[in-house]
Design a protein around this motif. Structure first.
Motif, PDB file in Angstrom:
ATOM      1  N   LYS A   3       0.843  -1.191   0.000  1.00  0.00           N
ATOM      2  CA  LYS A   3       0.000   0.000   0.000  1.00  0.00           C
ATOM      3  C   LYS A   3       0.881   1.245   0.000  1.00  0.00           C
ATOM      4  CE  LYS A   3      -4.016  -2.010   2.061  1.00  0.00           C
ATOM      5  NZ  LYS A   3      -5.105  -1.863   2.980  1.00  0.00           N
ATOM      6  N   ASN A   4       0.469   2.250  -0.778  1.00  0.00           N
ATOM      7  CA  ASN A   4       1.210   3.499  -0.805  1.00  0.00           C
ATOM      8  C   ASN A   4       0.297   4.712  -0.659  1.00  0.00           C
ATOM      9  OD1 ASN A   4       0.028   3.532  -3.332  1.00  0.00           O
ATOM     10  ND2 ASN A   4       1.925   3.655  -4.472  1.00  0.00           N
ATOM     11  N   GLY A   6      -2.204   6.640   2.048  1.00  0.00           N
ATOM     12  CA  GLY A   6      -2.534   6.725   3.461  1.00  0.00           C
ATOM     13  C   GLY A   6      -3.985   7.079   3.738  1.00  0.00           C
ATOM     14  N   TRP A  49      -3.666   1.592  -3.092  1.00  0.00           N
ATOM     15  CA  TRP A  49      -2.480   1.530  -3.939  1.00  0.00           C
ATOM     16  C   TRP A  49      -2.703   2.369  -5.185  1.00  0.00           C
ATOM     17  CZ3 TRP A  49      -1.451  -0.734  -8.851  1.00  0.00           C
ATOM     18  CH2 TRP A  49      -0.097  -0.828  -9.155  1.00  0.00           C
ATOM     19  N   TYR A  53       1.932   6.795  -8.129  1.00  0.00           N
ATOM     20  CA  TYR A  53       2.916   7.112  -7.092  1.00  0.00           C
ATOM     21  C   TYR A  53       4.228   6.355  -7.277  1.00  0.00           C
ATOM     22  CZ  TYR A  53      -0.351   9.673  -4.031  1.00  0.00           C
ATOM     23  OH  TYR A  53      -1.202  10.593  -3.478  1.00  0.00           O
ATOM     24  N   LEU A  54       4.197   5.221  -7.967  1.00  0.00           N
ATOM     25  CA  LEU A  54       5.378   4.361  -8.081  1.00  0.00           C
ATOM     26  C   LEU A  54       6.599   5.037  -8.703  1.00  0.00           C
ATOM     27  CD1 LEU A  54       3.820   0.925  -9.034  1.00  0.00           C
ATOM     28  CD2 LEU A  54       4.754   1.652  -6.848  1.00  0.00           C
ATOM     29  N   LYS A  59       4.796   7.828  -0.942  1.00  0.00           N
ATOM     30  CA  LYS A  59       3.992   7.001  -0.053  1.00  0.00           C
ATOM     31  C   LYS A  59       3.350   7.936   0.976  1.00  0.00           C
ATOM     32  CE  LYS A  59       6.468   2.700  -0.368  1.00  0.00           C
ATOM     33  NZ  LYS A  59       7.050   1.594   0.345  1.00  0.00           N
ATOM     34  N   THR A  60       2.024   7.927   1.022  1.00  0.00           N
ATOM     35  CA  THR A  60       1.342   8.761   2.011  1.00  0.00           C
ATOM     36  C   THR A  60       0.854   7.958   3.195  1.00  0.00           C
ATOM     37  OG1 THR A  60      -0.764   8.520   0.837  1.00  0.00           O
ATOM     38  CG2 THR A  60       0.597  10.428   0.275  1.00  0.00           C
ATOM     39  N   CYS A  61       1.172   6.655   3.224  1.00  0.00           N
ATOM     40  CA  CYS A  61       0.772   5.831   4.366  1.00  0.00           C
ATOM     41  C   CYS A  61       1.939   5.725   5.336  1.00  0.00           C
ATOM     42  CB  CYS A  61       0.325   4.446   3.903  1.00  0.00           C
ATOM     43  SG  CYS A  61       1.587   3.515   3.052  1.00  0.00           S
ATOM     44  N   VAL A  63       4.660   4.006   7.620  1.00  0.00           N
ATOM     45  CA  VAL A  63       5.516   2.823   7.492  1.00  0.00           C
ATOM     46  C   VAL A  63       5.514   2.085   8.824  1.00  0.00           C
ATOM     47  CG1 VAL A  63       7.843   2.013   7.000  1.00  0.00           C
ATOM     48  CG2 VAL A  63       6.945   4.011   5.813  1.00  0.00           C
TER      49      VAL A  63
END
Length: 64
Positions: A3-4, A6, A49, A53-54, A59-61, A63
């Motif tokens: 997941k990326n 948030g 996902w 963003y890749l 990544k807004t989630c 870690v």
């Protein structure tokens, strides 16, 4: 697929996706464009996902 997207990003995407789908269903809405875009945005909110963003490494989630 990690997941990326948030929490707040997912909420905003869900609201925007539903809004675009609703707008596409109104008589004055641009049905051919807003509907599919809204559907894709809603799917990224549901799955957490985003392929866009890749390449940028975003990544807004949180870690774990």
């Amino acid at each position: 697929m990690a997941k990326n997207v948030g929490g707040i990003d997912r909420i905003v995407r869900a609201v925007v996706g539903i809004g675009l789908i609703y707008w596409a269903m109104t008589p004055t809405g641009p049905m051919m464009v807003a509907g599919p875009i809204g559907f894709i945005v809603l799917l990224t909110a549901i799955f957490g996902w985003c392929p866009a963003y890749l390449p940028f490494g975003i990544k807004t989630c949180k870690v774990k």
